[in-house]
Scaffold this motif. Structure first.
Motif, short mmCIF file in Angstrom:
data_model
loop_
_atom_site.label_atom_id
_atom_site.label_comp_id
_atom_site.label_asym_id
_atom_site.label_seq_id
_atom_site.Cartn_x
_atom_site.Cartn_y
_atom_site.Cartn_z
N VAL A 46 7.76 -3.90 -5.93
CA VAL A 46 6.36 -3.64 -5.61
C VAL A 46 6.21 -3.41 -4.11
O VAL A 46 6.79 -4.14 -3.31
N GLY A 47 5.41 -2.39 -3.76
CA GLY A 47 5.09 -2.12 -2.37
C GLY A 47 3.60 -1.93 -2.20
O GLY A 47 2.90 -1.62 -3.17
N PHE A 48 3.12 -2.13 -1.01
CA PHE A 48 1.68 -2.05 -0.74
C PHE A 48 1.42 -1.11 0.42
O PHE A 48 2.17 -1.07 1.38
N THR A 49 0.30 -0.38 0.32
CA THR A 49 -0.15 0.49 1.39
C THR A 49 -1.61 0.14 1.67
O THR A 49 -2.46 0.30 0.79
N VAL A 50 -1.85 -0.34 2.87
CA VAL A 50 -3.21 -0.69 3.29
C VAL A 50 -3.43 -0.02 4.64
O VAL A 50 -2.92 -0.46 5.66
N SER A 51 -4.21 1.07 4.65
CA SER A 51 -4.39 1.85 5.87
C SER A 51 -5.47 1.25 6.77
O SER A 51 -6.21 0.34 6.37
N LYS A 52 -5.57 1.80 7.96
CA LYS A 52 -6.58 1.33 8.92
C LYS A 52 -8.00 1.62 8.46
O LYS A 52 -8.94 1.03 8.97
N ALA A 53 -8.14 2.51 7.47
CA ALA A 53 -9.48 2.79 6.93
C ALA A 53 -10.05 1.57 6.22
O ALA A 53 -11.27 1.45 6.06
N VAL A 54 -9.19 0.65 5.80
CA VAL A 54 -9.65 -0.56 5.11
C VAL A 54 -10.35 -1.50 6.08
O VAL A 54 -11.30 -2.17 5.72
N GLY A 55 -9.88 -1.56 7.31
CA GLY A 55 -10.52 -2.44 8.28
C GLY A 55 -9.55 -2.80 9.39
O GLY A 55 -8.49 -2.20 9.54
N ASN A 56 -9.93 -3.83 10.17
CA ASN A 56 -9.07 -4.26 11.26
C ASN A 56 -7.86 -5.01 10.71
O ASN A 56 -7.71 -5.19 9.51
N ALA A 57 -6.97 -5.45 11.58
CA ALA A 57 -5.71 -6.05 11.16
C ALA A 57 -5.93 -7.30 10.30
O ALA A 57 -5.23 -7.50 9.29
N ALA A 58 -6.89 -8.12 10.65
CA ALA A 58 -7.15 -9.33 9.87
C ALA A 58 -7.62 -8.98 8.47
O ALA A 58 -7.19 -9.60 7.48
N THR A 59 -8.48 -8.00 8.36
CA THR A 59 -8.97 -7.57 7.04
C THR A 59 -7.86 -6.97 6.22
O THR A 59 -7.72 -7.28 5.02
N ARG A 60 -7.04 -6.13 6.83
CA ARG A 60 -5.92 -5.51 6.10
C ARG A 60 -4.94 -6.56 5.60
O ARG A 60 -4.47 -6.50 4.46
N ASN A 61 -4.65 -7.55 6.43
CA ASN A 61 -3.73 -8.61 6.02
C ASN A 61 -4.31 -9.45 4.89
O ASN A 61 -3.58 -9.86 3.98
N ARG A 62 -5.60 -9.73 4.93
CA ARG A 62 -6.25 -10.49 3.86
C ARG A 62 -6.17 -9.73 2.55
O ARG A 62 -5.83 -10.30 1.51
N VAL A 63 -6.44 -8.42 2.58
CA VAL A 63 -6.36 -7.58 1.38
C VAL A 63 -4.93 -7.57 0.85
O VAL A 63 -4.70 -7.71 -0.35
N LYS A 64 -3.97 -7.42 1.75
CA LYS A 64 -2.57 -7.39 1.35
C LYS A 64 -2.14 -8.71 0.70
O LYS A 64 -1.43 -8.72 -0.31
N ARG A 65 -2.54 -9.83 1.29
CA ARG A 65 -2.20 -11.14 0.72
C ARG A 65 -2.79 -11.30 -0.67
O ARG A 65 -2.13 -11.77 -1.60
N ARG A 66 -4.04 -10.90 -0.84
CA ARG A 66 -4.68 -10.99 -2.16
C ARG A 66 -3.95 -10.12 -3.18
O ARG A 66 -3.68 -10.55 -4.30
N LEU A 67 -3.65 -8.89 -2.80
CA LEU A 67 -2.96 -7.98 -3.72
C LEU A 67 -1.57 -8.48 -4.07
O LEU A 67 -1.12 -8.38 -5.21
N ARG A 68 -0.87 -9.03 -3.08
CA ARG A 68 0.47 -9.57 -3.34
C ARG A 68 0.41 -10.71 -4.35
O ARG A 68 1.21 -10.77 -5.28
N HIS A 69 -0.54 -11.59 -4.18
CA HIS A 69 -0.68 -12.72 -5.11
C HIS A 69 -1.07 -12.25 -6.51
O HIS A 69 -0.51 -12.71 -7.50
N LEU A 70 -2.00 -11.32 -6.58
CA LEU A 70 -2.43 -10.80 -7.88
C LEU A 70 -1.31 -10.04 -8.58
O LEU A 70 -1.16 -10.12 -9.80
N THR A 71 -0.52 -9.31 -7.82
CA THR A 71 0.57 -8.53 -8.41
C THR A 71 1.64 -9.44 -8.98
O THR A 71 2.25 -9.12 -10.00
N ARG A 72 1.89 -10.58 -8.34
CA ARG A 72 2.88 -11.53 -8.85
C ARG A 72 2.56 -11.96 -10.27
O ARG A 72 3.46 -12.19 -11.07
#
Length: 117
Positions: A46-72
């Motif tokens: 599994v790989g993730f792509t979260v671009s800068k259009a999603v938000g600042n670095a903190a927002t992108r990391n939060r989205v990535k963490r959520r998606l990683r947990h949900l994907t598991r």
């Protein structure tokens, strides 16, 4: 956190999955699934792509963490597919404002559509 065997880190594998895989989308994300039926069965990657259009670095990391947990939670169903599966989850800008439950529902719905097609 995903184990090392489940991480999609090779740029060629990302490209192959996005270009050749099946795609399904929702308002918050797009998933690309590529299954190699010729390969020996192995862990789904599994790989993730979260671009800068999603938000600042903190927002992108939060989205990535959520998606990683949900994907598991969906890894067992991906590993039941014949051969070896690669999944790329691309977050859309709406994912920054979506709740955890909404992201989970969108991920489950899109994975179901792409894995049964």
């Amino acid at each position: 956190m995903l184990s090392a065997g489940h991480r999609l880190t090779d740029s060629a594998a990302f490209r192959r999955t996005v270009r050749s895989g099946r795609r399904a989308g929702s308002s918050t994300l797009v998933v690309h699934l590529w299954v190699d039926g010729q390969a020996a069965p192995g862990p789904a990657q599994v790989g993730f792509t979260v671009s800068k259009a999603v938000g600042n670095a903190a927002t992108r990391n939060r989205v990535k963490r959520r998606l990683r947990h949900l994907t598991r939670e969906h890894l067992p169903s991906l590993e039941e597919l014949p051969g070896r599966a690669a999944l790329v989850v691309r977050a859309l800008p709406a994912s920054a404002e979506a709740s955890y439950a909404a992201l989970g529902a969108d991920l489950g719905r899109t994975l179901e559509r792409v894995s049964t097609a």
